[in-house]
Scaffold this motif. Sequence first.
Motif, mmCIF file in Angstrom:
data_model
loop_
_atom_site.group_PDB
_atom_site.id
_atom_site.type_symbol
_atom_site.label_atom_id
_atom_site.label_comp_id
_atom_site.label_asym_id
_atom_site.label_seq_id
_atom_site.Cartn_x
_atom_site.Cartn_y
_atom_site.Cartn_z
ATOM 1 N N LYS A 1 4.545 -1.006 8.395
ATOM 2 C CA LYS A 1 5.618 -0.284 7.708
ATOM 3 C C LYS A 1 6.968 -0.941 7.979
ATOM 4 C CE LYS A 1 7.087 3.767 9.238
ATOM 5 N NZ LYS A 1 7.173 5.232 9.483
ATOM 6 N N LYS B 1 0.844 -1.205 0.000
ATOM 7 C CA LYS B 1 0.000 0.000 0.000
ATOM 8 C C LYS B 1 0.874 1.248 0.000
ATOM 9 C CE LYS B 1 -3.927 2.241 2.261
ATOM 10 N NZ LYS B 1 -4.715 2.341 1.008
ATOM 11 N N SER B 2 0.517 2.167 -0.858
ATOM 12 C CA SER B 2 1.118 3.488 -0.867
ATOM 13 C C SER B 2 0.122 4.437 -0.225
ATOM 14 C CB SER B 2 1.422 3.921 -2.304
ATOM 15 O OG SER B 2 1.828 5.271 -2.341
ATOM 16 N N PRO B 3 0.518 5.190 0.820
ATOM 17 C CA PRO B 3 -0.431 6.047 1.537
ATOM 18 C C PRO B 3 -1.256 6.916 0.582
ATOM 19 C CG PRO B 3 1.666 6.027 2.665
ATOM 20 C CD PRO B 3 1.875 5.285 1.390
ATOM 21 N N ILE C 1 -3.192 1.457 7.582
ATOM 22 C CA ILE C 1 -1.758 1.499 7.857
ATOM 23 C C ILE C 1 -1.596 1.618 9.366
ATOM 24 C CG2 ILE C 1 0.355 2.858 7.633
ATOM 25 C CD1 ILE C 1 -0.487 3.563 4.810
ATOM 26 N N TYR D 1 4.922 -0.527 2.847
ATOM 27 C CA TYR D 1 3.810 -0.908 3.725
ATOM 28 C C TYR D 1 3.227 -2.196 3.145
ATOM 29 C CZ TYR D 1 4.142 4.018 5.075
ATOM 30 O OH TYR D 1 4.599 5.247 5.500
#
Length: 671
Positions: free
Chosen positions: A224, A32-34, A175, A85
């Motif tokens: 993370k 996952k990219s924020p 996250i 992440y």
Amino acid sequence: MKKRLLSVVLLLFSCAMIDAQEVQSEYKITLKSPGNPAESYTLTEDASGYLKASQLLPIEIRQQKEEHGSATRITVTLRATDLVYYNFEEVCKLSTMQHADCQFLMPGFWYHRNMRSPKEAPSFATSDSWQVREDRLSTPLTGIYSDKTGDFYTVVRLDKFENESLATHSAGEIILTDKTSLGFTGFRNVGGTTALVFGFPYSEAPKTYIRKLTLAPAVQAFEKLEKGETRQLVWEIRKGKAADYSAFVADVWNYSYDTYRPQVYTDAMSTAEAKRVLSNFFTESYVNKYDLKYFSGVHMRTDDCESTGSVEVGFVGRVLLNAFNALEYGEQTNNTDLINKANSVFDSYLKHGFTPNGFFREFVDYSHNNETDIYSIRRQSEGAFAILNYLNYEKKQGRKHPEWEAKIKTLLANFQKLQGQDGSFPRKFDDQFRVTDPSGGSTPSATLPLTMAYTYFKNKEYMESAKRTAVYLEKELISKADYFSSTLDANCEDKEASLYASTAMYYLAMASAPKERDRYIDLSKKAAYFSLSWYYMWDVPFAQGQMLGDVGFKSRGWGNVSVENNHVDVFIFEFATVLDWLAKERNEPRFSQFSSVIKSSMLQLMPVKGHMFNIGKVGYYPEVVQHTNWDYGKNGKGFYNDIFAPGWTVASLWQMLSPDRVETYFNPKKK
């Protein structure tokens, strides 16, 4: 001869090994990219054990496998080559087992297919594939059992379980704010083939269970990893064979115990100190302004523990058992205040505590001027249990109570009218004997007072009735490994049904001749494994700010409640004594060892001055201990619900702290 023996050993070893063709693994990493949707990548294993995607990812994943007889240890190492992440998943398809032929086990949460649970709780009624966060489970393990072949597989997570992270949301992609030790485990239908599924960090699907009878959309957590940071994960997959589902559960419990080896809680209170502190509940909760005098123990707030207008005979109130405890303790300590309060409770119930047809007035709410007119075999039985303990004690002191004896005889005559031809008792009914809930899951609660009444009154009819319950329990609960609907605020698989079944057989064994006694011992043991499976082998982690973690709470030895009520509590009563007894009768040292864990761990949240554990009064022991992502509507993991019922928690712990009661009841010469 040596060659022959060696060949036999090698054959046995190869049979125990997990065949790579039987377990076919698939791997997935989700990144996952924020601020963006997560993306999943299928992984394949190369010759050196690296799991690789079809494109370069900012994370390296390597898997190592070690064979240990019937078990395979899997170690997965993840190393970030850049900030990442991630959520890792492994699916082990069991190629020889069809999903439709299987039953499932996630200890303390999932039994068979959870089909006694409503669709608003996790069950096959909603989906035939489930994965859950590990802290929902008494052991972070999933087992799959084939009814067709008797083969089973389990996967268990091995870790130190030191960390937890507060989550910003309860559903969707999350996250994590910090490190966690919690992964996920479960089972999946993969095109008709059954599969074990597990991974890290936690991911729940197809739903997450956040509140009683409240399913929310799936949740997937992402941890993370900084550039160069690594995370090592360890699981163990084991293959076995069992004659039936009961044997499967017993095998898994023994394996789980041997794997985790839970230790006694070293800072536990002594029995004398625990009873002294708990006795403050009797002092402060006493209410005398109504026709029924009582110890207020239900529907009260944790923050102030102020007495309420509600009084309950059994279940969560246990007012009569607490009166007996207060009387016995008052006389042991020369506390006339406790003696007087206890006697006033008994006197008020003798005069005002029965319906026209002789049932206990189970639940009365003076604040709202109403009371239940639907009664339960469980509450009635728990009331009779308390009075028979009281009468037996009073007889030893040279005090007679013919009026009480007459009341109990009437109540037991009512029991005989309610008992079905199959030996079962209906769960709920009214004062005119009209059955409103015919379910027999609460039947074992009646076995206890029936065997006690046989011993007290020397009336064989009571024993015959008790034996008939045993026939029903063996046929419908124990032989089918189906323990349900004992707890009154849910209708599902629950701990208390198996606990009561095991305890019922213990009482029958105490009152029976040697030949029958052996049969009851074996049945008690069989049911005990199911009850044990609800009790935690490990200490779930908490995040800073979650009170239970901040005060050092250890979950080992505490039992989950039911599929619907996903919290831990101190429901134990005589079960620790049953475990110690079974350990001797059937040479099961694990039982007595785990009993010691239970007896030490369950006292750790005792509210005393300076260590109140967010409870308003000394000795008012907490009830709804929320240890996972679930709540009754207030506070969530690491806290209690704001409303609790210390009436039963005090009674449960007091019974645990009085291990000689049952044996001395049935064998008065023993001390």
